[in-house]
Design an enzyme around this catalytic site. Structure first.
Site, PDB file in Angstrom:
ATOM      1  N   LEU A 275       0.820  -1.280  -0.158  1.00  0.00           N
ATOM      2  CA  LEU A 275      -0.039   0.141   0.159  1.00  0.00           C
ATOM      3  C   LEU A 275       0.837   1.215  -0.001  1.00  0.00           C
ATOM      4  CD1 LEU A 275      -2.578  -1.038   2.547  1.00  0.00           C
ATOM      5  CD2 LEU A 275      -2.910  -0.939   0.094  1.00  0.00           C
TER       6      LEU A 275
ATOM      7  N   ASP B  82       9.217   9.617   8.076  1.00  0.00           N
ATOM      8  CA  ASP B  82      10.427  10.441   7.414  1.00  0.00           C
ATOM      9  C   ASP B  82      10.349  11.875   7.153  1.00  0.00           C
ATOM     10  OD1 ASP B  82       8.974  10.142   5.081  1.00  0.00           O
ATOM     11  OD2 ASP B  82      10.839   9.777   3.906  1.00  0.00           O
TER      12      ASP B  82
ATOM     13  N   ASN C  84       8.534  12.881   4.518  1.00  0.00           N
ATOM     14  CA  ASN C  84       8.632  12.940   3.061  1.00  0.00           C
ATOM     15  C   ASN C  84      10.125  13.021   2.608  1.00  0.00           C
ATOM     16  OD1 ASN C  84       7.015  12.555   0.941  1.00  0.00           O
ATOM     17  ND2 ASN C  84       6.518  14.680   0.585  1.00  0.00           N
TER      18      ASN C  84
ATOM     19  N   LYS D 275      -1.342  13.422   0.882  1.00  0.00           N
ATOM     20  CA  LYS D 275      -2.414  12.164   1.162  1.00  0.00           C
ATOM     21  C   LYS D 275      -1.444  11.207   1.794  1.00  0.00           C
ATOM     22  CE  LYS D 275      -2.878  11.431  -3.264  1.00  0.00           C
ATOM     23  NZ  LYS D 275      -3.447  10.571  -4.398  1.00  0.00           N
TER      24      LYS D 275
ATOM     25  N   LEU E 255      -0.250   9.139   4.501  1.00  0.00           N
ATOM     26  CA  LEU E 255      -0.968   8.825   5.918  1.00  0.00           C
ATOM     27  C   LEU E 255      -0.073   8.273   6.890  1.00  0.00           C
ATOM     28  CD1 LEU E 255      -4.517   7.576   4.988  1.00  0.00           C
ATOM     29  CD2 LEU E 255      -3.787  10.166   5.486  1.00  0.00           C
TER      30      LEU E 255
END
Length: 312
Positions: A188, A212, A214, A246, A248
Site C-alpha cells: 500500500l 520521514d 517526506n 495524502k 497517512l
C-alpha cells in the site's frame, strides 16, 4: 574643706558629662529626623519595598524550586502515559460480535536505518496504536510486524517492555517477502497508480513502517517494484479531498482498513479515522466537494432575483 571642694568638682564634672551625652543624643536624633524628613513619601515606600524584597529572597527561591520540581514531575507523568500507549486501556474495553478476518496486514519495519531516533519513537507509538485498535476491532486482522530490529526494537525494549507479551500478533525479524509468498503481497503506497477498490481476504497488505516527513518520497513504491510485488493506493481521492498531502501515518492506514472491514464503506472508513487537522471534505459522485456544491447552490440562489428582474 578640701574634701568638699573635691566632691563639688566631681559633681560638676559629672553634670557636664551628662549634659554632653544629652546634647549628643539630641544632635543624633535631630540628624535622623532630618534624614527622614529629606526622603519623599515615594522614596520611603520604595525603601520599604526594597527591604521587604530582600527579606523574602529565600522564600522566592524556594518557590521557584517547587515550581520547577512540579513541572518535572508533570513531564515525567506525561511521558510515562505516552510510553504505556493505549494498549492497556483498550484491552479493558469489551469487544462485541467479534469475527476475525483472514486478511493480513503487515507493517514493514525495514526502514530503520533511514530514520532519526525521534521518528523511530513515533513509529513505535503508531505500532502500539495499531495493536490496540486491532485488539478492540469487530473484525481483527492477522497482524504482522516484520524486519523488527535496530533502533525500533531498542525503543520498544526501553519504553514498552510488555510488548514481548503482546497477543494475536506475528512479530518477525525476517523481511516480509520471506514470511509471505510474493504473489499474495500488495504494497500500500500513495505513489502507486493502482487504486484499491476492494480488499481481497487472501492477500497480505503491506504498510511501510517509515516516519520521514517526506524525506524519502516514493521509496515504498520503488521497493515494491524492485521486489516485483503488487502495489496499490487506498481510494482516498475518490471519496475525500484534503488540505494536506495524502501520505497517512501507519496507524491511520491500519485503522482505515479495520473500519472498512466493519462498515463496508470506504467513505465512512475515511471519515471515521482521518484526523480533523487533515481538513477532509467529502467528494460526491460528480467529483465536487460538499462545500463546492453548497457554494454553487448559493450562487444560483443569488442569481435568481436578477434573472427575474430582467424577465419583467
Amino acid at each position: 574643706m578640701a574634701d568638699e571642694r573635691v566632691k563639688s568638682e566631681a559633681s560638676a564634672q559629672q553634670e557636664s558629662d551628662n549634659d554632653g551625652d544629652e546634647s549628643g543624643q539630641k544632635i543624633a536624633s535631630g540628624n535622623g529626623e532630618e534624614e527622614n524628613q529629606s526622603l519623599s513619601k515615594r522614596q520611603r515606600k520604595k525603601l520599604l519595598k526594597q527591604q521587604k524584597w530582600e527579606e523574602e529572597r529565600e522564600l522566592r527561591k524556594q518557590k521557584r524550586k517547587d515550581r520547577k520540581q512540579q513541572r518535572r514531575l508533570q513531564r515525567q507523568n506525561h511521558n510515562q502515559e505516552e510510553e504505556r500507549g493505549e494498549a492497556h486501556s483498550v484491552r479493558k474495553r469489551p469487544r462485541r460480535d467479534v469475527t476475525s478476518s483472514s486478511l493480513r496486514l503487515v507493517v514493514d519495519c525495514s526502514f530503520d536505518d533511514l530514520m532519526l531516533i525521534k521518528d523511530v519513537r513515533k513509529l513505535h507509538k503508531q505500532i502500539q496504536r495499531c495493536y490496540a485498535e486491532n485488539r478492540r476491532a469487530s473484525h481483527p486482522v492477522q497482524f504482522y510486524l516484520t524486519s523488527l530490529g535496530g533502533q525500533l526494537k531498542q525503543s520498544m525494549d526501553e519504553k514498552d517492555k510488555g510488548w514481548v507479551n503482546w497477543k494475536e500478533i506475528n512479530i518477525k525479524t525476517e523481511h516480509y517477502s520471506e514470511v509471505v509468498a510474493k504473489e499474495e503481497l500488495v504494497y500500500l503506497t500513495s505513489d502507486s497508480p493502482n487504486v484499491l477498490e476492494e480488499l481481497d481476504q487472501k492477500k497480505a497488505y503491506v504498510i511501510g513502517g517509515l516516519v520521514d516527513h517526506n524525506h524519502h518520497k516514493g521509496i515504498t513504491f520503488e521497493r515494491a517494484k524492485e521486489l516485483g510485488i503488487d502495489h496499490a493506493q487506498l481510494p482516498l481521492s475518490s471519496f475525500v479531498k484534503m488540505n494536506s498531502r495524502k501520505v497517512l501515518a501507519v496507524n491511520h492506514v491500519f485503522e482505515i482498513i479495520l473500519a472498512y472491514l466493519e462498515k463496508g464503506s470506504w467513505q465512512e472508513a475515511f471519515f471515521t479515522v482521518l484526523p480533523q487537522r487533515k481538513g477532509a471534505v467529502a467528494v460526491g459522485q460528480d467529483g465536487a466537494t460538499t462545500q463546492e456544491r453548497e457554494e454553487e447552490d448559493s450562487d444560483s440562489d443569488s442569481d435568481a432575483p436578477e434573472q427575474t428582474e430582467k424577465r419583467t
